[in-house]
Design an enzyme around this catalytic site. Sequence first.
Site, PDB file in Angstrom:
ATOM      1  NE  ARG A  83     -11.540  -0.367  -4.634  1.00  0.00           N
ATOM      2  CZ  ARG A  83     -12.832  -0.431  -4.958  1.00  0.00           C
ATOM      3  NH1 ARG A  83     -13.720   0.288  -4.298  1.00  0.00           N
ATOM      4  NH2 ARG A  83     -13.236  -1.196  -5.944  1.00  0.00           N
ATOM      5  CD  GLU A 129     -14.376   3.447  -8.023  1.00  0.00           C
ATOM      6  OE1 GLU A 129     -15.033   2.456  -8.408  1.00  0.00           O
ATOM      7  OE2 GLU A 129     -14.355   3.834  -6.838  1.00  0.00           O
ATOM      8  CD1 TRP A 143     -15.455  -1.116 -12.210  1.00  0.00           C
ATOM      9  CD2 TRP A 143     -15.314  -3.181 -13.077  1.00  0.00           C
ATOM     10  NE1 TRP A 143     -16.650  -1.754 -11.959  1.00  0.00           N
ATOM     11  CE2 TRP A 143     -16.591  -3.029 -12.476  1.00  0.00           C
ATOM     12  CE3 TRP A 143     -15.001  -4.392 -13.683  1.00  0.00           C
ATOM     13  CZ2 TRP A 143     -17.543  -4.045 -12.474  1.00  0.00           C
ATOM     14  CZ3 TRP A 143     -15.953  -5.406 -13.677  1.00  0.00           C
ATOM     15  CH2 TRP A 143     -17.204  -5.223 -13.074  1.00  0.00           C
ATOM     16  CG  ASN A 161     -16.649  -0.548  -0.139  1.00  0.00           C
ATOM     17  OD1 ASN A 161     -17.862  -0.368  -0.181  1.00  0.00           O
ATOM     18  ND2 ASN A 161     -15.891  -0.611  -1.223  1.00  0.00           N
ATOM     19  CD  GLU A 162     -17.012  -3.378  -3.951  1.00  0.00           C
ATOM     20  OE1 GLU A 162     -18.002  -3.322  -4.699  1.00  0.00           O
ATOM     21  OE2 GLU A 162     -15.864  -3.032  -4.301  1.00  0.00           O
ATOM     22  CD  GLU A 189     -20.397  -0.114  -4.090  1.00  0.00           C
ATOM     23  OE1 GLU A 189     -19.909  -0.384  -5.217  1.00  0.00           O
ATOM     24  OE2 GLU A 189     -19.706   0.063  -3.085  1.00  0.00           O
ATOM     25  CG  HIS A 207     -18.339   3.717 -11.410  1.00  0.00           C
ATOM     26  ND1 HIS A 207     -19.678   3.868 -11.132  1.00  0.00           N
ATOM     27  CD2 HIS A 207     -18.061   2.411 -11.187  1.00  0.00           C
ATOM     28  CE1 HIS A 207     -20.178   2.710 -10.750  1.00  0.00           C
ATOM     29  NE2 HIS A 207     -19.217   1.805 -10.790  1.00  0.00           N
TER      30      HIS A 207
END
Length: 670
Positions: free
Chosen positions: A112, A357, A317, A150-151, A309, A360
């Site tokens: 990403r 992920e 990570w 996103n981020e 989030e 996660h």
Amino acid sequence: MKPTLALPGLAYGGDYNPEQWPEEVWAEDMRLMREAGVNLVSVGIFSWALLEPSEGVYDFAHLDKVLDLLHANGIAADLATPTAAPPAWFFRAHPEALPVDRDGRTLSYGSRQTFCPSSPAYREAALRIAGALAERYADHPSVRMWHVHNEYGCHNAACYCDTSAAAFRRWLRARYGDDLAALNHAWGTRFWSQWYGDWEEILPPRATGAVPNPTHRLDWRRFCSDELLALCTAERDVLRAAAPSIPATTNFMVMSNFDALDYWRWAPQLDIVSNDHYLMSTDPESEIDIALSGDLTRSLAGGPWLLMEHSTGAVNWQPVNRAKKPGELRRNALAHVARGADGIAYFQWRQSRAGAEQWHSAMVPHAGTDSRIWRDVVRLGADLRALAEIRGAGSPADVAVVWDWDARWALELPSQPSGELRYADLVRAWYEPLWRSGVAVDFVRPRADLSAYRLVLAPSLYLVDDEGAANLSAFAERGGTLAVGFHSGTVDDNCHVRLGGYPGAFREVLGVRSDEPFPLLPGGRVALSGAVPDGAAGTLWSERLRLEGAEAVASYADGPLSGVPAVTRRPHGSGAAWYLATLPDPATLAALLDRVRAEAGVEPVRTAPPGVEVVRRRGPQADYLFVIDHSGQGAELPVAPGSSELLTGKETAGTVTVAPGEVAVVREPR
């Protein structure tokens, strides 16, 4: 007037990625969301390849079904533009849009945020998909908020390609009024023959054989933040044009390990400020980082904000990803609410079976509903429903801590007197005693209006412009108490050293002058004597200081500066200014800050035992007192007559008891 989130009570949910699962799972998702009390989910964040399978060809069938299903189940959507993860077809068509690192390596797609922020092709494609989403879903009843990207900057905060170089030059021409001589002066390019005779000679600060120019690097950091902000506002404008009544947000990363973006510049551009926050497994008291991050995010927002989030358990990570302890999920979430969050969300709703992920944690873990995480998720949903009336409540504070991204970037440039200085660590060192004492804190820029505060702390302000320095000095002159940390005021906004002695811009207000820093070697300590606890020591830094109107509170007791002042105080106007020319050990720093805040008339929200966090939010008719036990011992605190505990619905009789590891939230009438 900015649009607001049309949602009753506090928001609760997470990233929802149904495209990872067969449709027969979706109905089960809806049932479980209702059971957990979920009322808002982020949708479509990484769906670009499915929504636009080839250039200009759209397929919204699955998103139509998802949004209709959410609406039918009374769940609102925070609809994202999927621009954080361009699809493979885009890079095959536009390989020039791939990012290039400092060493000149072109990075590949397959993850990403592998795009150049200055790429015209990326910008065009991103605005096209944002526009298509806005046109199709502006009037959909489930869509209550736009989630832009996103981020930003998480993985591509900087690109060093030729396209970025050209964009950097355009940014510099705007900053310096198309005056190349002004840039040469600002960058000090007469040193090492770096003088530029043509704008085209200027490159990004790519890998070089020696130490790079510090102001070049600083302007590059400023440019990179602004370049990503320009992408964000461009997408925001597309969404606003289609649906001006729907608020737009993007998720910040106000965490100690992320420093790429100047969020003071970003926050005013959004209708709602949102943040992502994750615990570091190596932090033994991560609850302090939650508090600092929450106070800083609330300060950026100027009021309530959304936690977009965080994790129900382990992330994926870090070198070792620890699971959360019993009760920690609840304590973490409600600590964010205590610090101003009007919504709690997780990455993600259902834990992935595949992909980067997959380890996660999520609201629905791999183990399913027969799990501690799921039971905690359901319990938290009930808690948030019980706290619905807190939405919009403020967070009064008498103390402001100065936080500035320019100062952070400049302090951590190469070739400082000490490479041991870390901006976030220095700020946390000063913040921690306030947290332990239960003192409410805001964060401010150097130029901020300080009239609401009794005490202003500047733990680390290496870089400050003239206006910011004058503003802080005037605060003390008008009757406030100002405390400044070492190596502050040293350079101006061009990273030029302020001549005449240190601490530069603050010499006059502090009444001190230093002619030479004596940074300590790694692990080094210097003993302190004076009005400090027995065994007091300074760490990281010392400097040869001379009093010029200040009085010594503490001095170095050994080493090459034995007898030289280390902590000073000076009356200034109707206020006072303190200087800490070292970083005292934690107990000594706490004692000094206790003295400083007592002088300023700052009281804790409520006296509590060690390890019990007490935070206040303020509504129109009542205060809301959050009592969070991190000690595992529990506590009993006095509360006002007529109070009630919201999580249990019970009246209190002058005291509230919080069980070991638990949380109480008390409504106190005013």
